[in-house]
Design a protein around this motif. Structure first.
Motif, PDB file in Angstrom:
ATOM      1  N   HIS A  27     -67.241 -15.279  22.475  1.00 53.75           N
ATOM      2  CA  HIS A  27     -68.037 -14.831  21.327  1.00 53.75           C
ATOM      3  C   HIS A  27     -67.179 -13.958  20.414  1.00 53.75           C
ATOM      4  CE1 HIS A  27     -71.301 -13.035  19.013  1.00 53.75           C
ATOM      5  NE2 HIS A  27     -71.990 -14.093  19.386  1.00 53.75           N
ATOM      6  N   LEU A  57     -71.254  -7.040  21.079  1.00 48.82           N
ATOM      7  CA  LEU A  57     -71.472  -5.605  20.965  1.00 48.82           C
ATOM      8  C   LEU A  57     -70.965  -4.966  22.251  1.00 48.82           C
ATOM      9  CD1 LEU A  57     -72.851  -3.556  19.081  1.00 48.82           C
ATOM     10  CD2 LEU A  57     -74.998  -4.010  20.271  1.00 48.82           C
ATOM     11  N   SER A  88     -73.739 -13.117  23.061  1.00 51.04           N
ATOM     12  CA  SER A  88     -73.322 -13.264  24.451  1.00 51.04           C
ATOM     13  C   SER A  88     -74.281 -12.601  25.441  1.00 51.04           C
ATOM     14  CB  SER A  88     -71.919 -12.686  24.619  1.00 51.04           C
ATOM     15  OG  SER A  88     -71.927 -11.316  24.260  1.00 51.04           O
ATOM     16  N   THR A 110     -75.560  -9.383  25.515  1.00 54.37           N
ATOM     17  CA  THR A 110     -75.342  -7.974  25.883  1.00 54.37           C
ATOM     18  C   THR A 110     -76.650  -7.168  25.948  1.00 54.37           C
ATOM     19  OG1 THR A 110     -73.338  -8.199  24.565  1.00 54.37           O
ATOM     20  CG2 THR A 110     -73.847  -5.995  25.377  1.00 54.37           C
ATOM     21  N   ASP A 143     -80.470 -17.555  20.193  1.00 55.70           N
ATOM     22  CA  ASP A 143     -79.341 -17.596  19.256  1.00 55.70           C
ATOM     23  C   ASP A 143     -79.238 -19.026  18.731  1.00 55.70           C
ATOM     24  OD1 ASP A 143     -76.716 -15.475  18.904  1.00 55.70           O
ATOM     25  OD2 ASP A 143     -76.396 -17.542  18.247  1.00 55.70           O
ATOM     26  N   LEU A 152     -83.692 -17.388  14.323  1.00 52.25           N
ATOM     27  CA  LEU A 152     -84.571 -16.221  14.188  1.00 52.25           C
ATOM     28  C   LEU A 152     -85.506 -16.314  12.990  1.00 52.25           C
ATOM     29  CD1 LEU A 152     -83.443 -14.206  11.776  1.00 52.25           C
ATOM     30  CD2 LEU A 152     -81.941 -13.396  13.559  1.00 52.25           C
TER      31      LEU A 152
HETATM   32  C1  LIG Z   1     -73.183  -9.788  15.676  1.00 49.38           C
HETATM   33  S1  LIG Z   1     -73.554 -11.214  16.588  1.00 49.38           S
HETATM   34  C2  LIG Z   1     -74.544 -10.604  17.912  1.00 49.38           C
HETATM   35  C3  LIG Z   1     -73.678 -10.236  19.074  1.00 49.38           C
HETATM   36  C4  LIG Z   1     -74.453  -9.846  20.319  1.00 49.38           C
HETATM   37  N1  LIG Z   1     -75.171  -8.604  20.148  1.00 49.38           N
HETATM   38  C5  LIG Z   1     -73.497  -9.768  21.504  1.00 49.38           C
HETATM   39  O1  LIG Z   1     -73.334  -8.669  22.056  1.00 49.38           O
HETATM   40  O2  LIG Z   1     -72.883 -10.756  21.874  1.00 49.38           O
HETATM   41  C6  LIG Z   1     -74.744 -12.041  15.632  1.00 49.38           C
HETATM   42  C7  LIG Z   1     -75.305 -13.301  16.267  1.00 49.38           C
HETATM   43  O3  LIG Z   1     -76.274 -13.853  15.381  1.00 49.38           O
HETATM   44  C8  LIG Z   1     -76.294 -15.238  15.613  1.00 49.38           C
HETATM   45  N2  LIG Z   1     -77.013 -15.891  14.499  1.00 49.38           N
HETATM   46  C9  LIG Z   1     -76.572 -16.156  13.248  1.00 49.38           C
HETATM   47  N3  LIG Z   1     -77.540 -16.756  12.529  1.00 49.38           N
HETATM   48  C10 LIG Z   1     -78.638 -16.848  13.332  1.00 49.38           C
HETATM   49  C11 LIG Z   1     -79.954 -17.369  13.177  1.00 49.38           C
HETATM   50  N4  LIG Z   1     -80.344 -17.889  12.026  1.00 49.38           N
HETATM   51  N5  LIG Z   1     -80.803 -17.300  14.232  1.00 49.38           N
HETATM   52  C12 LIG Z   1     -80.409 -16.777  15.421  1.00 49.38           C
HETATM   53  N6  LIG Z   1     -79.169 -16.284  15.629  1.00 49.38           N
HETATM   54  C13 LIG Z   1     -78.291 -16.305  14.597  1.00 49.38           C
HETATM   55  C14 LIG Z   1     -74.831 -15.604  15.727  1.00 49.38           C
HETATM   56  O4  LIG Z   1     -74.644 -16.843  16.388  1.00 49.38           O
HETATM   57  C15 LIG Z   1     -74.290 -14.404  16.502  1.00 49.38           C
HETATM   58  O5  LIG Z   1     -74.242 -14.698  17.887  1.00 49.38           O
END
Ligand SMILES: C[S@@+](CC[C@H](N)C(=O)[O-])C[C@H]1O[C@@H](n2cnc3c(N)ncnc32)[C@H](O)[C@@H]1O
Length: 371
Positions: free
Chosen positions: A165, A169, A196, A198, A257, A286
């Motif tokens: 990933h 976070l 991932s 978290t 996700d 989402l």
């Molecule tokens: C900043 S990352 C989150 C990381 C997570 N907190 C971790 O610790 O692994 C943002 C996440 O939003 C997801 N994402 C982007 N667009 C999205 C959508 N429309 N619906 C759901 N997830 C989405 C991405 O695939 C990505 O994994």
């Protein structure tokens, strides 16, 4: 002894409350650090149980003013009392707020003082994976010299063995924000962009009162390699943490996700964290996903710091804002966004916390549920 708990800036009050709950005495908050009084078993417990901490350090010297000479301080410290001759040491020199071009040379000279004093036999040419870190921190005329008791930073819980990933976070940041949100397992929990996994895993650990570092491997904590290590006390600390674990919460924590690879990785992480049967991960968007009865919602939105990602990240933040005003209005929600994206959520949070997430300036915006 005096102990320094290093914590990402912005999360100090959460670490302070955790320390107080663990029974720490004389707790003082500084920038990126919380100090307290402790004995050795407490140092073991802090390493095992603090969710928000990056590291736990034993303070060997601290002066608020007077700019003491660090070489004289090193020459006076009783190194053989804490260091073993068969374990290498590394010295890190950090000068807050200024660029010190001599930091590396100074660190090497200070290391020689310690190696001579503790009669350390290892050669610098053979890297020691369990080398003990000594951290020197100067800020104006304040000086702190501290021994790292954690080894690998404490966000490494032991369950993230590999990750593809791009933006996970840090586990301690996720856990601290979940504590701030009030997650305790008594309500449904969901992360609609879990990456991932978290936050889903940390939320489940919180609900179970499971010690965050319980699955680190033997020898991974630096305190295990310090002179005076009390193996029996360490075992008792681990046994007490295991005995306290609560039964499975009524609600299974869930994560969604859009990225199927992230979901596969999250499921694997949950297995390694030994809570695979207490979480549920599924692909979903989402903007449309159905969340069911309300509870606690945590979302770490894409940061959109690269120019080409900016538009998409802003549109996603707007979509989250829309849902928070409509069908997610009954959820208690905590949204971590890059500070520049906060306006795109389009709603004033009830509370906000500024958080340094690596190099990124982020804000954790908390929205109370509408009744
Ligand atoms: C900043 S990352 C989150 C990381 C997570 N907190 C971790 O610790 O692994 C943002 C996440 O939003 C997801 N994402 C982007 N667009 C999205 C959508 N429309 N619906 C759901 N997830 C989405 C991405 O695939 C990505 O994994």
């Amino acid at each position: 002894m005096r102990v320094l708990v290093a914590v990402p800036p912005g999360l100090e009050s959460i670490a302070r409350d955790e320390l107080v709950r663990l029974g720490a005495a004389a707790v003082d908050v500084a920038h990126g650090a919380v100090f307290c009084d402790a004995d050795l078993p407490f140092v073991y417990r802090a390493n095992l149980e603090l969710r928000s901490a990056s590291r736990v350090l034993e303070v060997l010297f601290h002066a608020e003013r007077g700019a003491p000479d660090v070489h004289a301080v090193f020459a006076s410290l009783p190194w053989p009392e804490r260091l073993r001759a068969d374990r290498d040491v590394l010295v890190h020199v950090q000068d807050a707020g200024i660029d010190n071009p001599d930091a590396e040379r100074e660190a090497a000279a200070l290391r020689r003082v310690v190696v001579d004093a503790a009669r350390i036999a290892r050669k610098a040419t053979t890297p020691d994976p369990y080398a003990i870190a000594i951290r020197v921190h100067r800020h104006r005329d304040r000086l702190t010299v501290a021994l790292d008791t954690s080894g690998a930073p404490l966000h490494r819980r032991g369950w993230r063995r590999s990750s593809s990933h791009k933006a996970p976070l840090k586990e301690n940041v996720a856990a601290a924000l979940l504590i701030e949100l009030g997650v305790d397992g008594s309500r449904p929990f969901v992360d609609p962009c879990c990456g991932s996994g978290t936050a889903v895993i940390e939320a489940t650990y919180l609900a179970l009162d499971k010690a965050p570092a319980i699955h680190r491997k033997k020898g991974e904590f630096a305190f295990e390699w310090l002179r005076g290590f009390d193996a029996r006390a360490w075992r008792a600390v681990q046994d007490a943490a295991r005995a306290r674990r609560k039964p499975a919460p009524a609600h299974v924590a869930r994560g969604f996700d859009v990225d199927a690879r992230a979901i596969a990785e999250a499921s694997q992480h949950a297995e390694h964290a030994r809570i695979g049967h207490q979480v549920r991960f599924a692909t979903g968007d989402l903007r449309t996903v159905e969340l069911g009865p309300p509870g606690d919602l945590f979302a770490n939105l894409p940061y959109g710091v690269r120019l080409e990602d900016r538009g998409r990240a802003e549109a996603l933040a707007r979509a989250v804002g829309d849902r928070l005003r409509t069908d997610w209005a009954s959820w208690r929600a905590g949204v971590l966004v890059h500070t520049s994206l906060l306006p795109a959520l389009g709603r004033t949070p009830e509370r906000r916390l500024l958080v340094k997430n690596g190099a990124l300036d982020c804000v954790f915006a908390i929205f109370a549920p509408a009744d």
